[in-house]
Design a protein around this motif. Structure first.
Motif, PDB file in Angstrom:
ATOM      1  N   ILE A 153       0.848  -1.200   0.000  1.00  0.00           N
ATOM      2  CA  ILE A 153       0.000   0.000   0.000  1.00  0.00           C
ATOM      3  C   ILE A 153       0.878   1.243   0.000  1.00  0.00           C
ATOM      4  CG2 ILE A 153      -1.935  -1.107   1.184  1.00  0.00           C
ATOM      5  CD1 ILE A 153      -1.068   0.353   3.753  1.00  0.00           C
ATOM      6  N   THR A 154       0.320   2.314  -0.494  1.00  0.00           N
ATOM      7  CA  THR A 154       0.948   3.617  -0.410  1.00  0.00           C
ATOM      8  C   THR A 154      -0.180   4.646  -0.382  1.00  0.00           C
ATOM      9  OG1 THR A 154       2.674   5.069  -1.323  1.00  0.00           O
ATOM     10  CG2 THR A 154       1.205   3.988  -2.907  1.00  0.00           C
ATOM     11  N   LEU A 155       0.163   5.915  -0.465  1.00  0.00           N
ATOM     12  CA  LEU A 155      -0.854   6.968  -0.493  1.00  0.00           C
ATOM     13  C   LEU A 155      -0.334   8.142  -1.287  1.00  0.00           C
ATOM     14  CD1 LEU A 155      -0.918   8.922   2.907  1.00  0.00           C
ATOM     15  CD2 LEU A 155       0.864   7.301   2.308  1.00  0.00           C
ATOM     16  N   ASP A 156      -1.257   9.021  -1.693  1.00  0.00           N
ATOM     17  CA  ASP A 156      -0.851  10.214  -2.430  1.00  0.00           C
ATOM     18  C   ASP A 156      -0.844  11.425  -1.500  1.00  0.00           C
ATOM     19  OD1 ASP A 156      -3.503  11.137  -2.181  1.00  0.00           O
ATOM     20  OD2 ASP A 156      -4.088  10.342  -4.132  1.00  0.00           O
ATOM     21  N   GLU A 157      -0.527  12.570  -2.055  1.00  0.00           N
ATOM     22  CA  GLU A 157      -0.365  13.779  -1.239  1.00  0.00           C
ATOM     23  C   GLU A 157      -1.686  14.303  -0.687  1.00  0.00           C
ATOM     24  OE1 GLU A 157      -1.148  15.304  -5.389  1.00  0.00           O
ATOM     25  OE2 GLU A 157      -0.253  13.550  -4.412  1.00  0.00           O
ATOM     26  N   LYS A 158      -2.803  13.768  -1.169  1.00  0.00           N
ATOM     27  CA  LYS A 158      -4.122  14.163  -0.670  1.00  0.00           C
ATOM     28  C   LYS A 158      -4.640  13.238   0.435  1.00  0.00           C
ATOM     29  CE  LYS A 158      -4.447  17.590  -3.550  1.00  0.00           C
ATOM     30  NZ  LYS A 158      -4.328  18.991  -3.054  1.00  0.00           N
ATOM     31  N   GLY A 159      -3.838  12.219   0.785  1.00  0.00           N
ATOM     32  CA  GLY A 159      -4.257  11.284   1.819  1.00  0.00           C
ATOM     33  C   GLY A 159      -5.083  10.126   1.309  1.00  0.00           C
TER      34      GLY A 159
END
Length: 205
Positions: A140-146
């Motif tokens: 998993i990961t995430l972007d700058e918007k959460g």
């Protein structure tokens, strides 16, 4: 240096001295036996978080003991800062784990890879044990918007696929613009996956 710091602090009256994890004996910097806790002020913290990978050997310094104490104190301070930022709970949407025994304050860009932001809470996430392992392994990961994303190339098991099944594109708005983009980009490069949302929002007009 730690030598200078020790000599300066050791010169004050014993009632005002900090309880430190190290001493200087016969010109050598040595870790105290059983020194798992240490008092620290701002100056010591700044000395401890400086990268030591490229420092030359300094005589008979017991580097392994000092290095482990630097890491331990740095990690403890980082955990405190991350919890202050996000609270004692896993930041992954719909994860209800709040027990400190099952929470990890994880670095987005690894401790060894990003010495300049080792103590920056914007380089951290509070995650439960399962989500921490999934993040570390690149599932998993995430972007700058959460917004969280599942990297199917790193899932690797039916159990994990089922566990992460409903996470894709779920958003924790509390994380929006609170995370260092450079740290995220390092994580994406390490796991060979960039969130589709980031590609879409950064395409040229």
């Amino acid at each position: 240096t730690l030598h200078e710091y020790y000599e300066d602090r050791h010169s004050v009256h014993i009632s005002h001295r900090l309880l430190l994890f190290f001493v200087v004996q016969s010109g050598r910097l040595q870790c105290q036996n059983g020194a798992y806790l240490s008092e620290a002020d701002t100056e010591l913290c700044e000395l401890l978080i400086q990268s030591t990978e490229n420092e030359p050997p300094q005589g008979n310094i017991e580097t392994s003991g000092i290095a482990s104490q630097k890491y331990r104190i740095g990690q403890g301070l980082f955990r405190k800062l991350v919890i202050q930022r996000y609270g004692m709970r896993c930041v992954v949407p719909d994860c209800n784990i709040t027990d400190p025994a099952y929470l990890i304050c994880a670095h987005i860009a690894r401790w060894a890879d990003a010495p300049d932001v080792r103590l920056d809470p914007a380089n951290g996430l509070c995650l439960c044990l399962n989500h921490d392992k999934a993040f570390e392994n690149g599932a998993i990961t995430l972007d700058e918007k959460g917004r969280f994303w599942v990297n199917n190339n790193r899932v690797g098991s039916d159990w994990l696929a089922n566990y992460l099944r409903d996470l894709n594109e779920k958003c924790n708005p509390e994380l929006a613009n609170k995370i260092l983009l450079n740290s995220l980009e390092q994580h994406w490069e390490r796991i060979n996956f960039t969130p589709p949302s980031y590609k879409r929002t950064n395409l040229p007009n």
